[in-house]
Scaffold this motif. Structure first.
Motif, mmCIF file in Angstrom:
data_model
loop_
_atom_site.group_PDB
_atom_site.id
_atom_site.type_symbol
_atom_site.label_atom_id
_atom_site.label_comp_id
_atom_site.label_asym_id
_atom_site.label_seq_id
_atom_site.Cartn_x
_atom_site.Cartn_y
_atom_site.Cartn_z
ATOM 1 N N CYS A 1 68.256 55.481 33.445
ATOM 2 C CA CYS A 1 66.562 55.432 33.890
ATOM 3 C C CYS A 1 66.093 56.466 32.553
ATOM 4 C CB CYS A 1 66.347 55.961 35.033
ATOM 5 S SG CYS A 1 64.466 54.821 34.882
ATOM 6 N N VAL A 2 65.951 55.630 31.591
ATOM 7 C CA VAL A 2 64.352 55.680 30.757
ATOM 8 C C VAL A 2 63.221 55.436 30.478
ATOM 9 C CG1 VAL A 2 66.667 55.430 28.992
ATOM 10 C CG2 VAL A 2 64.836 53.378 29.260
ATOM 11 N N ALA A 3 62.374 54.876 31.418
ATOM 12 C CA ALA A 3 61.375 54.646 31.846
ATOM 13 C C ALA A 3 60.516 53.858 32.804
ATOM 14 C CB ALA A 3 60.787 53.843 30.346
ATOM 15 N N GLU A 4 59.999 54.700 33.433
ATOM 16 C CA GLU A 4 59.228 54.102 34.984
ATOM 17 C C GLU A 4 57.750 53.204 34.320
ATOM 18 O OE1 GLU A 4 59.971 57.354 38.471
ATOM 19 O OE2 GLU A 4 58.495 58.339 37.415
ATOM 20 N N PHE A 5 57.010 52.887 35.670
ATOM 21 C CA PHE A 5 56.142 51.873 35.465
ATOM 22 C C PHE A 5 55.635 51.630 36.608
ATOM 23 C CE2 PHE A 5 59.734 48.406 35.086
ATOM 24 C CZ PHE A 5 58.983 47.369 36.067
ATOM 25 N N SER A 6 54.814 51.763 36.686
ATOM 26 C CA SER A 6 53.964 50.760 38.482
ATOM 27 C C SER A 6 52.815 49.723 38.025
ATOM 28 C CB SER A 6 52.943 51.572 39.406
ATOM 29 O OG SER A 6 51.967 52.042 38.990
ATOM 30 N N LEU A 7 52.698 48.769 38.453
ATOM 31 C CA LEU A 7 51.604 47.351 38.436
ATOM 32 C C LEU A 7 50.377 47.738 39.394
ATOM 33 C CD1 LEU A 7 54.812 44.470 37.955
ATOM 34 C CD2 LEU A 7 53.025 46.028 35.826
ATOM 35 N N LEU A 8 49.229 46.487 38.958
ATOM 36 C CA LEU A 8 48.263 46.182 40.110
ATOM 37 C C LEU A 8 47.638 45.453 39.719
ATOM 38 C CD1 LEU A 8 47.402 48.234 42.221
ATOM 39 C CD2 LEU A 8 45.696 49.656 41.028
ATOM 40 N N ASP A 9 47.037 45.459 40.481
ATOM 41 C CA ASP A 9 46.059 44.083 39.967
ATOM 42 C C ASP A 9 44.895 44.661 40.075
ATOM 43 O OD1 ASP A 9 44.100 41.759 40.043
ATOM 44 O OD2 ASP A 9 44.862 41.361 41.959
ATOM 45 N N HIS A 10 44.212 44.925 38.589
ATOM 46 C CA HIS A 10 42.715 45.537 38.721
ATOM 47 C C HIS A 10 41.717 44.715 38.549
ATOM 48 C CE1 HIS A 10 44.261 48.509 34.584
ATOM 49 N NE2 HIS A 10 45.671 47.990 36.530
ATOM 50 N N LEU A 11 40.721 45.825 38.908
ATOM 51 C CA LEU A 11 39.056 45.258 39.708
ATOM 52 C C LEU A 11 38.296 44.780 38.405
ATOM 53 C CD1 LEU A 11 37.654 46.240 42.055
ATOM 54 C CD2 LEU A 11 36.697 47.596 40.648
ATOM 55 N N ARG A 12 37.944 44.063 38.813
ATOM 56 C CA ARG A 12 36.609 43.254 37.313
ATOM 57 C C ARG A 12 35.877 44.668 37.097
ATOM 58 N NH1 ARG A 12 37.487 38.225 36.654
ATOM 59 N NH2 ARG A 12 38.225 36.362 37.726
ATOM 60 N N ALA A 13 35.143 44.053 35.301
ATOM 61 C CA ALA A 13 34.615 45.469 34.884
ATOM 62 C C ALA A 13 32.960 44.995 35.753
ATOM 63 C CB ALA A 13 33.845 44.643 33.597
ATOM 64 N N ASP A 14 32.939 44.055 36.231
ATOM 65 C CA ASP A 14 31.534 44.287 36.956
ATOM 66 C C ASP A 14 31.005 44.627 38.676
ATOM 67 O OD1 ASP A 14 32.618 41.862 37.953
ATOM 68 O OD2 ASP A 14 30.404 40.971 37.912
ATOM 69 N N THR A 15 32.888 45.225 39.154
ATOM 70 C CA THR A 15 32.738 44.463 40.642
ATOM 71 C C THR A 15 31.964 45.958 40.924
ATOM 72 O OG1 THR A 15 34.712 43.279 41.083
ATOM 73 C CG2 THR A 15 34.612 45.434 42.423
ATOM 74 N N ASN A 16 32.074 46.797 40.399
ATOM 75 C CA ASN A 16 31.455 48.328 40.871
ATOM 76 C C ASN A 16 29.979 47.836 41.512
ATOM 77 O OD1 ASN A 16 30.507 50.951 40.774
ATOM 78 N ND2 ASN A 16 32.379 50.947 42.063
ATOM 79 N N GLU A 17 29.777 47.328 40.062
ATOM 80 C CA GLU A 17 27.995 47.599 39.890
ATOM 81 C C GLU A 17 27.582 46.663 40.874
ATOM 82 O OE1 GLU A 17 24.425 46.641 36.492
ATOM 83 O OE2 GLU A 17 27.297 46.785 35.589
ATOM 84 N N ALA A 18 28.291 45.209 41.108
ATOM 85 C CA ALA A 18 27.851 44.520 41.928
ATOM 86 C C ALA A 18 27.428 44.333 43.322
ATOM 87 C CB ALA A 18 28.734 43.308 41.812
ATOM 88 N N VAL A 19 29.531 45.630 43.574
ATOM 89 C CA VAL A 19 29.033 46.285 45.287
ATOM 90 C C VAL A 19 27.281 47.207 45.557
ATOM 91 C CG1 VAL A 19 30.826 47.431 46.601
ATOM 92 C CG2 VAL A 19 31.704 45.577 45.164
ATOM 93 N N THR A 20 27.282 47.674 44.135
ATOM 94 C CA THR A 20 26.371 49.078 44.500
ATOM 95 C C THR A 20 25.141 48.390 44.206
ATOM 96 O OG1 THR A 20 27.317 50.576 43.585
ATOM 97 C CG2 THR A 20 24.661 50.949 43.312
ATOM 98 N N SER A 21 24.730 47.024 43.863
ATOM 99 C CA SER A 21 23.358 46.153 43.673
ATOM 100 C C SER A 21 23.571 45.682 45.939
ATOM 101 C CB SER A 21 23.215 45.129 43.069
ATOM 102 O OG SER A 21 23.398 45.494 41.732
ATOM 103 N N LEU A 22 24.596 44.749 46.126
ATOM 104 C CA LEU A 22 24.286 44.811 47.177
ATOM 105 C C LEU A 22 24.081 45.842 48.375
ATOM 106 C CD1 LEU A 22 27.586 42.378 47.007
ATOM 107 C CD2 LEU A 22 25.371 41.487 46.909
ATOM 108 N N LYS A 23 25.047 46.700 48.149
ATOM 109 C CA LYS A 23 23.827 47.692 49.163
ATOM 110 C C LYS A 23 22.993 48.332 48.665
ATOM 111 C CE LYS A 23 28.799 50.797 49.627
ATOM 112 N NZ LYS A 23 29.554 51.374 49.508
#
Length: 786
Positions: A596-618
């Motif tokens: 084993c020479v390397a290891e990695f993990s994958l993730l479905d990334h959050l959209r750039a505007d999501t956090n701000e949009a959720v805050t606006s809804l709150k």
């Protein structure tokens, strides 16, 4: 990272034309290169010039290089269900086209008649991505479909019924004729009315008065019939609607005008009455047209059936449309094709993308005897599938049924105008009777009639009737320009009472695409680690492979080595030999000669505007919750990044679970993008489909956002609340006008002539108020446009 010349997607492994020695034109795949060459060979290279100058209408996917005959399009049984004759008796068919994304597409598609002999007329509806094609006498739809497919627009024929199509056109023509007659009559009557009000006397006044009556007759007895019909139906059903006072005003105003003509009095109300009919018909027509945008229920089928399939007949395969599939048929589904029916695998192993149904972002391994479902995508190897359930009996077919039932079962909201009109009708009737009886009992019969008529006419619900449709039409129209498509005017009022927002995760809060989240090099390898990745993953279509290829290119891994003994094992990974050394990528690790020479993990990334949009809804006081078909370990980290509390996160949720949650919560807003969201979208109090949604979700939703992410959701709620402020202000102005008119009619302050003059002023006031809007409403609608 460079972009594909044809589709503008990021290029992971560049493809070039053999004759392009300088490699100036790079493509993301052979499909896009093939389409590029076809377009240029037909002398349509201007398409790419127009594309560069055009705003992107929606995101485009890379072109497919799969060849299809589309021979089923010329089958007589198929033609009877899917084609119809246009007004000039030309054979016509409508196609939903995948890949429509800018004005260059419009130019290219509508050029079809110039280079394809089969085509007489071709028109493209950009909003719906629907091309309407009419044939020449000897033309064939299969030739047209092949040409569209060669150009990179995968065609799906839409089911159309000739009788329903004719009926719809007939009804629309009748409505346009009524609007035209009302508009022409109102314009001419205004000219004569102004002359009478300005003091025309003698023969001129008599002639002008007679002409106003003649012009008003077709409006009152033809154009206004929808109001009479609606009013009569409301009375039969023992309900009250705004069309009852409208009909009353039209009838009373007409009777008064005819009476004045008979006794030689020149004042009448036909200018106001005809203008009222014209404005109301026009506003209702545009509201209906806005609400008709999108595809009909019958059009949903191809989103989970595909447009052709290989059916096994003895030892060969023939191309048929999924519409003609039967239970126990054996079909062949190749790589990257949609499975058109529920069934069981009889031969082969592959990876299936189930996100359409489950919302899960990772593919699932399947093999012989496993069950697969309509609407899912075969990602890897060809499969032979025995059909078990088709159309409405399939799992997604049942979801579509639930969607249609959701439209029916949604509680219709009684708009504010109709609520007020109930009291308005009763009050006007009562006041007119009281006024008449009071004066009649005093022996003033003529005065009683004059004042009662004046009261009924001057309180004509012009402003009341126009208050809501004018405001809603303006908001719907302006919202569509900034990327908010609202399908139903009732939605505006509903949005003002939302208290909970349910957000789908995959594709809504996130990009719906796996990306490398972490990457650790454990030891030095003989070759650069990123070149190992790009070489091994070059031939794989697996989402993990795509994420790794993109990651390696971001690390400037441009050199791709030859791989010997290449293998891709379903559910495991890829392996092969490079320069006599064995390399393998599996289970999040990279091996060189079994080390084993390397290891990695994958993730479905959050959209750039999501956090701000959720805050606006709150900040709007809303309770924000997240729904996901993924496992807890995937869902919770995304929710944390988005700013959603753990207790408001629901994971491993099926479409049926989503529906149950929506039904338990009143006044909810559901935001989603996949077929797994469609049932919940159809039953939610208000629903929103985001950019990139499957069209099955677009049909189920009340609102469609043409910009990515959820940043417009909070804006949408604010716009709706501000619009309702304008509606209420218009209603208040209308009621103030009517209150003054009642007082003036009771006291005899106004004559029939004055009543005729001030009637249009109320409508003008409402129109001005609607145009002014509110400061916040105008700011939000302008803000979205930039």
């Amino acid at each position: 990272m460079s972009l594909c010349v044809h589709c503008d997607e990021k290029i992971l492994i560049p493809v070039f034309n053999d004759f392009d020695q300088n490699q100036t034109e790079a493509f993301c795949c052979f499909g896009c290169m093939t389409v590029f060459n076809v377009i240029n060979s037909k002398g349509l290279e201007k398409y790419y010039e127009i594309k560069k100058q055009s705003a992107i209408f929606k995101r485009r996917s890379p072109a497919e290089s799969k060849y299809q005959q589309f021979s089923y399009l010329d089958n007589s049984e198929f033609l009877s269900d899917y084609s119809y004759e246009d007004l000039a008796s030309h054979k016509t068919m409508e196609f939903y086209l995948e890949g429509i994304h800018c004005l260059a597409c419009l130019w290219l598609i509508e050029k079809l008649p110039e280079y394809l002999d089969d085509v007489l007329i071709c028109r493209l509806d950009m909003q719906r991505s629907v091309a309407t094609v009419s044939l020449k006498s000897e033309g064939q739809f299969s030739n047209i479909a092949r040409e569209l497919n060669n150009l990179g627009y995968k065609p799906h024929p839409l089911k159309r019924n000739q009788n329903i199509n004719n009926l719809k056109k007939h009804e629309e023509r009748k409505m346009l004729l009524k609007i035209g007659i009302a508009g022409a009559a109102a314009g001419n009557i205004m000219l004569y009315a102004v002359s009478i009000y300005a003091g025309a006397e003698g023969k001129f006044a008599e002639t002008f008065n007679l002409l106003t009556v003649l012009f008003a007759l077709p409006v009152l007895f033809y154009s206004a019939t929808p109001f009479y019909s609606n009013a009569w139906n409301a009375i039969k059903n023992k309900t009250l609607s705004i069309d009852i006072p409208i009909s009353m005003a039209l009838i009373m105003g007409a009777l008064s005008g005819f009476y004045n003509l008979f006794i030689g009095v020149h004042e009448n109300f036909f200018d106001s009455l005809t203008a009222l009919v014209f404005l109301l018909l026009l506003s209702r027509y545009f509201l209906n047209k806005i609400q008709e945008e999108g595809l009909t229920a019958n059009d949903l089928n191809f989103f989970y059936e595909g447009n052709s399939i290989q059916k096994q007949v003895d030892d060969t395969f023939i191309e048929i449309h999924p519409h003609f599939l039967k239970i126990d048929d054996v079909i062949k589904v190749s790589s990257n094709e949609m499975i058109p029916a529920d069934g069981i695998i009889v031969q082969g192993s592959s990876l299936i993308n189930n996100s359409l149904l489950t919302g899960e972002s990772r593919p699932v391994n399947v093999t012989t005897q496993d069950h697969v479902f309509s609407g899912t995508i075969n990602l890897a190897n060809p499969l032979l599938i025995k059909v078990e359930k088709i159309k409405d009996d399939s799992r997604i077919g049942k979801i579509l049924k639930q969607i249609e039932n959701g439209w029916i079962q949604k509680s219709p909201i009684v708009d504010l105008t109709n609520k007020i009109s109930k009291y308005f009708v009763a009050a006007v009737f009562m006041l007119a009777v009281i006024l008449f009886l009071n004066l009649y009992l005093q022996g003033k019969t003529k005065t009683a009639l004059d004042r009662a008529f004046t009261l009924l006419i001057v309180t004509c619900p012009c402003a009341l009737a126009l208050a809501t449709p004018l405001t809603l039409t303006r908001t719907l129209s302006r919202a569509s320009r900034i990327g908010i498509i609202i399908k139903n005017n009732e939605v505006i009022e509903k949005l003002a009472s939302i208290n909970t927002v349910f957000l789908d995760k995959t594709g809504t809060l996130t990009y719906g695409i796996l990306k490398v989240d972490s990457f650790n090099i454990l030891s030095k390898s003989r070759l650069p680690i990123y070149e190992i990745i790009s070489s091994l993953e070059k031939y794989s279509n697996h989402p993990v492979a795509t994420a790794l290829k993109e990651f390696s290119l971001e690390k400037n891994a441009t050199l791709v080595h030859n791989v010997k003994n290449y293998q891709e094992i379903m559910g495991s990974g890829v392996s092969g030999e490079i320069n006599n050394h064995f390399y393998e990528i599996k289970n999040g690790k990279i091996f060189e000669d079994n080390i084993c020479v390397a290891e990695f993990s994958l993730l479905d990334h959050l959209r750039a505007d999501t956090n701000e949009a959720v805050t606006s809804l709150k900040n709007l006081g809303l309770n924000v919750k997240m729904l996901s078909g993924d496992h807890q370990s995937v869902a919770l980290p995304i929710a944390k990044l988005a700013g959603i509390n753990d207790e408001n996160v629901f994971f491993e949720i099926t479409p049926e679970n989503k529906l149950a949650m929506i039904e338990k919560n009143a006044h909810t807003l559901m935001v989603g993008d996949g077929a797994n969201d469609a049932m919940a979208l159809s039953r939610a109090f208000v629903s929103v489909a985001v950019l990139g949604s499957l069209d099955i979700s677009l049909k189920a939703a009340d609102i469609y956002l043409t910009t990515p992410g959820i940043s417009h959701v909070a804006n949408l709620i604010t716009i709706s609340k501000e619009t309702m402020k304008v509606v209420k202000r218009n209603l208040v102005l209308s009621l103030i006008y009517n209150s003054f008119s009642v007082y003036a009619a009771f006291t005899g302050m106004i004559s029939p002539l004055v009543a005729a003059i001030i009637m249009p002023l109320s409508s003008l006031t409402v129109l001005t108020s609607t145009i002014i809007g509110t400061k916040k409403l105008n700011a939000y609608l302008k803000m979205g446009a930039h």
